[in-house]
Design a protein around this motif. Structure first.
Motif, PDB file in Angstrom:
ATOM      1  N   THR A  65       0.832  -1.203   0.000  1.00  0.00           N
ATOM      2  CA  THR A  65       0.000   0.000   0.000  1.00  0.00           C
ATOM      3  C   THR A  65       0.866   1.251   0.000  1.00  0.00           C
ATOM      4  O   THR A  65       0.586   2.200  -0.732  1.00  0.00           O
ATOM      5  N   ARG A  66       1.916   1.265   0.794  1.00  0.00           N
ATOM      6  CA  ARG A  66       2.817   2.423   0.806  1.00  0.00           C
ATOM      7  C   ARG A  66       3.480   2.624  -0.549  1.00  0.00           C
ATOM      8  O   ARG A  66       3.656   3.755  -1.013  1.00  0.00           O
ATOM      9  N   ARG A  93       2.222   1.716  -3.476  1.00  0.00           N
ATOM     10  CA  ARG A  93       1.175   2.223  -4.370  1.00  0.00           C
ATOM     11  C   ARG A  93       0.880   3.693  -4.103  1.00  0.00           C
ATOM     12  O   ARG A  93       0.651   4.458  -5.034  1.00  0.00           O
ATOM     13  N   GLU A 101      -6.377   5.081   1.065  1.00  0.00           N
ATOM     14  CA  GLU A 101      -5.348   4.139   1.505  1.00  0.00           C
ATOM     15  C   GLU A 101      -4.507   4.716   2.633  1.00  0.00           C
ATOM     16  O   GLU A 101      -4.049   3.983   3.497  1.00  0.00           O
ATOM     17  N   GLN A 107      -6.421   3.968   5.681  1.00  0.00           N
ATOM     18  CA  GLN A 107      -6.393   2.546   6.004  1.00  0.00           C
ATOM     19  C   GLN A 107      -5.107   2.143   6.714  1.00  0.00           C
ATOM     20  O   GLN A 107      -5.131   1.297   7.604  1.00  0.00           O
ATOM     21  N   ILE A 108      -3.987   2.723   6.311  1.00  0.00           N
ATOM     22  CA  ILE A 108      -2.726   2.337   6.941  1.00  0.00           C
ATOM     23  C   ILE A 108      -2.307   3.299   8.047  1.00  0.00           C
ATOM     24  O   ILE A 108      -1.275   3.118   8.656  1.00  0.00           O
TER      25      ILE A 108
END
Length: 120
Positions: A51-52, A54, A109, A112-113
């Motif tokens: 995710t990071r 992306r 995102e 989310q993180i």
């Protein structure tokens, strides 16, 4: 060379530089993301790591698209025709939608993180 010729040459140079900067930003982002994928993604195989990666790639893409849009606007700024204005409107609409979608995805995102959103 007359003043109009100098302006056109300078205008063309500025448009080319803006396009090149956009390309360089996107290529740098792809290279960075690929490197991070190889170094961190394959080693950790954690969703947060991907995710990071992306998110960072998305930021590069948004910035590169902004430079490309600026080049399109500059290209049309000097004596535009109706056809050029129509093309610019289509290109601007597509790139604006892409930027909006990428921006929303990045923000989602980040939430989310638990990464803080960056201003800008």
């Amino acid at each position: 060379m007359d003043v109009e010729g100098i302006l056109r040459h300078g205008h063309h140079l500025v448009v080319t530089v803006a396009e090149l900067v956009g390309v360089v930003v996107i290529v740098a982002g792809v290279a960075w993301a690929a490197l991070r994928f190889v170094v961190d993604g394959l080693r950790h195989r954690d969703a947060a790591v991907f995710t990071r990666i992306r998110l960072s790639l998305g930021r590069f893409l948004v910035l590169g698209l902004e430079f490309q849009l600026a080049a399109d606007i500059l290209r049309t700024a000097l004596s535009p025709t109706f056809a050029q204005i129509g093309q610019l409107a289509g290109i601007a609409a597509i790139r604006t939608v892409l930027n909006y979608v990428l921006g929303r995805e990045i923000a989602q995102e980040q939430r989310q993180i638990g990464e803080p959103e960056r201003a800008g």
